[in-house]
Design a protein around this motif. Structure first.
Motif, PDB file in Angstrom:
ATOM      1  N   VAL A  76      42.454  29.737  36.891  1.00  0.00           N
ATOM      2  CA  VAL A  76      43.842  29.839  37.336  1.00  0.00           C
ATOM      3  C   VAL A  76      44.130  31.174  38.021  1.00  0.00           C
ATOM      4  O   VAL A  76      44.821  31.227  39.045  1.00  0.00           O
ATOM      5  N   VAL A  77      43.613  32.257  37.472  1.00  0.00           N
ATOM      6  CA  VAL A  77      43.898  33.584  38.028  1.00  0.00           C
ATOM      7  C   VAL A  77      42.798  34.025  38.987  1.00  0.00           C
ATOM      8  O   VAL A  77      43.069  34.601  40.041  1.00  0.00           O
ATOM      9  N   GLY A  78      41.543  33.760  38.615  1.00  0.00           N
ATOM     10  CA  GLY A  78      40.396  33.939  39.497  1.00  0.00           C
ATOM     11  C   GLY A  78      40.252  35.315  40.108  1.00  0.00           C
ATOM     12  O   GLY A  78      40.255  36.327  39.405  1.00  0.00           O
ATOM     13  N   PRO A  79      40.150  35.389  41.430  1.00  0.00           N
ATOM     14  CA  PRO A  79      39.852  36.666  42.095  1.00  0.00           C
ATOM     15  C   PRO A  79      41.089  37.557  42.305  1.00  0.00           C
ATOM     16  O   PRO A  79      40.973  38.627  42.909  1.00  0.00           O
ATOM     17  N   LYS A  80      42.212  37.129  41.829  1.00  0.00           N
ATOM     18  CA  LYS A  80      43.428  37.921  42.029  1.00  0.00           C
ATOM     19  C   LYS A  80      43.245  39.328  41.469  1.00  0.00           C
ATOM     20  O   LYS A  80      42.707  39.517  40.372  1.00  0.00           O
ATOM     21  N   VAL A  81      43.699  40.322  42.200  1.00  0.00           N
ATOM     22  CA  VAL A  81      43.579  41.713  41.769  1.00  0.00           C
ATOM     23  C   VAL A  81      44.705  42.048  40.784  1.00  0.00           C
ATOM     24  O   VAL A  81      45.882  41.807  41.076  1.00  0.00           O
ATOM     25  N   VAL A  82      44.338  42.587  39.627  1.00  0.00           N
ATOM     26  CA  VAL A  82      45.297  42.925  38.579  1.00  0.00           C
ATOM     27  C   VAL A  82      45.029  44.339  38.074  1.00  0.00           C
ATOM     28  O   VAL A  82      43.992  44.940  38.378  1.00  0.00           O
ATOM     29  N   SER A  83      45.963  44.866  37.293  1.00  0.00           N
ATOM     30  CA  SER A  83      45.820  46.212  36.718  1.00  0.00           C
ATOM     31  C   SER A  83      45.075  46.135  35.396  1.00  0.00           C
ATOM     32  O   SER A  83      45.456  45.367  34.507  1.00  0.00           O
ATOM     33  N   VAL A  84      44.046  46.949  35.250  1.00  0.00           N
ATOM     34  CA  VAL A  84      43.251  46.993  34.027  1.00  0.00           C
ATOM     35  C   VAL A  84      43.149  48.453  33.575  1.00  0.00           C
ATOM     36  O   VAL A  84      42.818  49.334  34.381  1.00  0.00           O
ATOM     37  N   ALA A  85      43.432  48.694  32.294  1.00  0.00           N
ATOM     38  CA  ALA A  85      43.280  50.039  31.735  1.00  0.00           C
ATOM     39  C   ALA A  85      41.819  50.256  31.380  1.00  0.00           C
ATOM     40  O   ALA A  85      41.217  49.453  30.663  1.00  0.00           O
ATOM     41  N   VAL A  86      41.239  51.357  31.878  1.00  0.00           N
ATOM     42  CA  VAL A  86      39.828  51.659  31.642  1.00  0.00           C
ATOM     43  C   VAL A  86      39.721  53.044  30.999  1.00  0.00           C
ATOM     44  O   VAL A  86      40.329  54.004  31.469  1.00  0.00           O
ATOM     45  N   THR A  87      38.980  53.108  29.899  1.00  0.00           N
ATOM     46  CA  THR A  87      38.764  54.370  29.182  1.00  0.00           C
ATOM     47  C   THR A  87      37.303  54.464  28.762  1.00  0.00           C
ATOM     48  O   THR A  87      36.599  53.449  28.683  1.00  0.00           O
ATOM     49  N   PRO A 109      39.546  42.622  40.611  1.00  0.00           N
ATOM     50  CA  PRO A 109      39.682  41.171  40.518  1.00  0.00           C
ATOM     51  C   PRO A 109      39.619  40.733  39.044  1.00  0.00           C
ATOM     52  O   PRO A 109      38.761  41.197  38.280  1.00  0.00           O
ATOM     53  N   PHE A 110      40.501  39.845  38.684  1.00  0.00           N
ATOM     54  CA  PHE A 110      40.571  39.412  37.289  1.00  0.00           C
ATOM     55  C   PHE A 110      39.250  38.804  36.832  1.00  0.00           C
ATOM     56  O   PHE A 110      38.833  38.994  35.694  1.00  0.00           O
ATOM     57  N   MET A 111      38.589  38.081  37.715  1.00  0.00           N
ATOM     58  CA  MET A 111      37.325  37.451  37.331  1.00  0.00           C
ATOM     59  C   MET A 111      36.247  38.508  37.039  1.00  0.00           C
ATOM     60  O   MET A 111      35.388  38.288  36.179  1.00  0.00           O
ATOM     61  N   ASP A 112      36.305  39.669  37.699  1.00  0.00           N
ATOM     62  CA  ASP A 112      35.356  40.746  37.387  1.00  0.00           C
ATOM     63  C   ASP A 112      35.640  41.311  35.998  1.00  0.00           C
ATOM     64  O   ASP A 112      34.704  41.659  35.259  1.00  0.00           O
ATOM     65  N   PHE A 113      36.923  41.421  35.662  1.00  0.00           N
ATOM     66  CA  PHE A 113      37.302  41.854  34.315  1.00  0.00           C
ATOM     67  C   PHE A 113      36.783  40.865  33.270  1.00  0.00           C
ATOM     68  O   PHE A 113      36.223  41.264  32.240  1.00  0.00           O
ATOM     69  N   LEU A 114      36.921  39.567  33.537  1.00  0.00           N
ATOM     70  CA  LEU A 114      36.433  38.556  32.591  1.00  0.00           C
ATOM     71  C   LEU A 114      34.916  38.619  32.448  1.00  0.00           C
ATOM     72  O   LEU A 114      34.386  38.377  31.354  1.00  0.00           O
TER      73      LEU A 114
END
Length: 317
Positions: A76-87, A109-114
């Motif tokens: 549903v969200v796929g390659p859409k670019v979203v904000s991700v907190a990285v530490t 991209p959300f799929m990269d986060f997944l």
């Protein structure tokens, strides 16, 4: 002489008040409700006395409970670019090296986060979708129809709609440090578990605040994290203490605090009252949605501000 007597009086008050407040609340654990309450019942029994509870069978009708697998979210969200907190350590918005350090807000991209959450790709860093500016409606509108835009009985009880609806998804190493919010919070777990450690506002005299230079994690060209000071920003009051492993030599007063611990499972909803301190951990890949309703700045808030001022006054003296 008079100043010393006043200081002793204030210290005596700060020692007695949390105990009396705790005795009035008579809460040794977070209670469960087996159904969502009526608006009047919820306001009278929980919001007004500022008491948390876990509500079962309140979101059973949400399509998200069945639909929100990582596979579904990828579709549903796929390659859409979203904000991700990285530490580098899992602690976003937390004290580190005598700084209040905020995460790198990475657009990806959300799929990269997944891929990272599902361990298809390895990374030494910790990733968490946790942007708290109504990111469900702003960044994930495709998912809103699977939940609700608000919680009707809460909205009726408070006479307002939520200020924000937030979407949370991350790794088990992502931890939320001890803090409080000026919101009435309904925290709904869709899958996995969230582990909360809670303190009532009356424990404020035992919880150490300090002012810290704000800073942000930045990734250097070599891939390592640097901490960059926000030099023009005001110092941030925050809590450096880890309530799961408190340093009682450094913070002996914390031994008098009485935390509550609870686990919120899939399909359950935690009512986290305004001004309650909370520290949060989660199972890997846990998905949650929370609703922030602005608190009333009423007598309850004034009492907390008085307690906070007295605590700070004793520390200065």
């Amino acid at each position: 002489m008079a100043e010393g007597a006043a200081l002793r009086a204030v210290r005596s008050c700060l020692a007695v008040f949390p105990r009396e407040a705790r005795e009035l609340g008579l809460m040794e654990s977070v209670p469960y409700l087996d159904r969502p309450p009526s608006p009047l019942e919820f306001y009278r029994e929980w919001v007004s006395p500022n008491k948390p509870c876990i509500i079962q069978n309140a979101i059973n009708h949400w399509p998200a409970l069945k639909k929100w697998t990582l596979t579904y979210l990828r579709e549903v969200v796929g390659p859409k670019v979203v904000s991700v907190a990285v530490t580098p350590n899992g602690y976003a918005d937390a004290v580190f090296q005598d700084r209040f350090v905020m995460p790198e807000e990475r657009q990806m991209p959300f799929m990269d986060f997944l891929d990272i959450v599902e361990k298809k790709v390895t990374s030494p860093n910790i990733f968490y979708v946790q942007k708290q500016c109504s990111n469900l409606t702003e960044e994930f509108p495709e998912l809103v129809c699977d939940v609700q835009p608000d919680i009707p009985w809460m909205s009726e009880a408070l006479g307002k709609k939520p200020d924000a609806v937030n979407f949370w998804l991350g790794e088990s190493a992502a931890v939320t440090s001890l803090h409080k919010d000026h919101y009435e919070n309904l925290y709904c777990v869709i899958s996995g578990e969230k582990h909360f450690l809670l303190h009532p506002p009356s424990d404020r005299p035992f919880i150490p605040y300090e002012l810290y230079q704000p800073a942000t994690y930045h990734v250097s060209e070599g891939g390592s994290f640097e901490i960059i000071d926000e030099k023009t920003a005001d110092k941030v009051p925050w809590i450096s203490l880890d309530p799961l492993n408190p340093n009682l030599e450094q913070y002996p007063q914390y031994a008098q605090a009485k935390p509550l611990q609870c686990t919120v499972k899939a399909g359950e909803m935690l009512y986290l009252p305004s001004l309650w301190f909370h520290h949060v951990q989660q199972s890997h890949g846990c998905i949650a949605v929370n609703y922030w309703y602005d608190m009333e700045y009423d007598l309850k808030y004034s009492y907390y501000q008085l307690l906070d001022c007295l605590t700070n006054a004793v520390k200065v003296l």
